[in-house]
Design an enzyme around this catalytic site. Structure first.
Site, PDB file in Angstrom:
ATOM      1  N   GLU A  66      -4.532   0.768  -3.472  1.00  0.00           N
ATOM      2  CA  GLU A  66      -3.168   1.112  -3.740  1.00  0.00           C
ATOM      3  C   GLU A  66      -2.281   0.063  -3.497  1.00  0.00           C
ATOM      4  O   GLU A  66      -1.200   0.133  -4.161  1.00  0.00           O
ATOM      5  CB  GLU A  66      -2.956   2.178  -2.359  1.00  0.00           C
ATOM      6  CG  GLU A  66      -3.669   3.447  -2.399  1.00  0.00           C
ATOM      7  CD  GLU A  66      -3.355   4.435  -1.364  1.00  0.00           C
ATOM      8  OE1 GLU A  66      -3.499   5.607  -1.778  1.00  0.00           O
ATOM      9  OE2 GLU A  66      -3.163   3.985  -0.101  1.00  0.00           O
ATOM     10  N   GLU A 114       0.891  -1.229  -0.023  1.00  0.00           N
ATOM     11  CA  GLU A 114       0.094   0.006  -0.070  1.00  0.00           C
ATOM     12  C   GLU A 114       0.900   1.138  -0.092  1.00  0.00           C
ATOM     13  O   GLU A 114       0.474   2.186  -0.962  1.00  0.00           O
ATOM     14  CB  GLU A 114      -0.878   0.135   1.286  1.00  0.00           C
ATOM     15  CG  GLU A 114      -1.692   1.304   1.459  1.00  0.00           C
ATOM     16  CD  GLU A 114      -2.270   1.116   2.879  1.00  0.00           C
ATOM     17  OE1 GLU A 114      -2.617   2.569   3.139  1.00  0.00           O
ATOM     18  OE2 GLU A 114      -2.093   0.425   3.584  1.00  0.00           O
ATOM     19  N   ASP A 159       0.743   3.913  -2.956  1.00  0.00           N
ATOM     20  CA  ASP A 159       0.364   5.353  -2.785  1.00  0.00           C
ATOM     21  C   ASP A 159       1.220   6.245  -3.575  1.00  0.00           C
ATOM     22  O   ASP A 159       0.881   7.099  -4.076  1.00  0.00           O
ATOM     23  CB  ASP A 159       0.439   5.680  -1.208  1.00  0.00           C
ATOM     24  CG  ASP A 159      -0.045   7.296  -1.030  1.00  0.00           C
ATOM     25  OD1 ASP A 159      -1.048   7.272  -1.411  1.00  0.00           O
ATOM     26  OD2 ASP A 159       0.872   7.731  -0.395  1.00  0.00           O
TER      27      ASP A 159
END
Length: 255
Positions: free
Chosen positions: A147, A71, A75
């Site tokens: 993400e 993640e 991102d």
């Protein structure tokens, strides 16, 4: 994409085991999962190492080898990919405008909406309690998982491959950006009530869960003069307030 026939002696196909997240302690053979092949088709990307996709879809409730690190990487890839498109497409836009546009496109609500279009929640590997509580459709979980999927693509095929997937998934939202969309829902709701000389909206925290570094808020927004209220959630109080205001605007503008 690789696929292998399921063994007839197995009590249940691996793809069904994965989609239910039935046994977190026994990792599945991800490159045998038909479910993941379906998701790859929706993403428009075939993984060389499908275990990365499996990890990106594994919630922390289902084991230590979960999507949290991916993640983080996703991102960063998301911010870069969307920023690059905006930079190229909006030659006359200021830094502030570009920043507002990117924030509008990559907030948790927008990410979760994209994840729902992919039906990402159906692919998540969750612990038993989380499956029963409906966590798979929670905005924050869907946003984090998407993400993580982007992060998995970076690990598997590089940043350019991830950027291509991201830009395709967000293409319609990029095309629909306008000045009004750049105002956050709290601002738009305030302008709505002020234009009608009504009392300002009120926001109250209904619930706050999680550890200090990973809080999850639920906020209720009330417009007394219109006798309307709605709740929103998010990873910060501000995000939850925006989502609550957005829910009220959806009602008012749809009336």
């Amino acid at each position: 994409m690789h696929s292998s026939p399921h063994s007839e002696s197995s009590a249940e196909p691996a793809d069904r085991q994965f989609s239910r997240g039935s046994n977190a302690s026994a990792p599945l053979s991800f490159d045998r999962s038909a479910d993941l092949a379906v998701l790859e088709q929706r993403l428009g990307y075939a993984f060389g190492d499908r275990k990365l996709l499996g990890q990106a879809l594994t919630h922390r409730s289902a084991g230590a080898d979960n999507f949290e690190r991916l993640e983080f990487l996703g991102d960063a890839a998301l911010g870069f990919a969307v920023g690059q498109v905006l930079f190229d497409a909006m030659a006359d836009a200021s830094e502030q405008t570009l920043t507002l546009m990117r924030a509008h496109l990559v907030n948790a609500s927008a990410l979760a909406s994209t994840a729902r279009e992919l039906d990402l929640g159906a692919f998540l590997n969750l612990g038993m309690g989380e499956r029963k509580s409906g966590v798979a459709q929670r905005t924050s979980v869907l946003a984090d998982a998407l993400e993580a999927v982007f992060g998995a693509i970076v690990c598997d095929g590089g940043l350019e491959a991830a950027a291509m997937v991201i830009q395709r998934l967000f293409d319609s939202r990029l095309a629909a950006l306008d000045d009004e969309a750049l105002k956050d829902p709290k601002t738009r709701l305030q302008e709505y009530v002020q234009a009608r000389r009504l009392a300002l909206p009120k926001y109250d925290i209904v619930d706050a869960t999680g550890k200090d570094h990973a809080r999850f808020y639920c906020v209720e927004c009330v417009v007394d003069d219109l006798e309307v209220r709605a709740r929103g959630s998010g990873r910060s109080r501000r995000e939850a307030e925006k989502n609550a205001a957005g829910a009220i605007l959806d009602r008012l503008e749809g009336a």
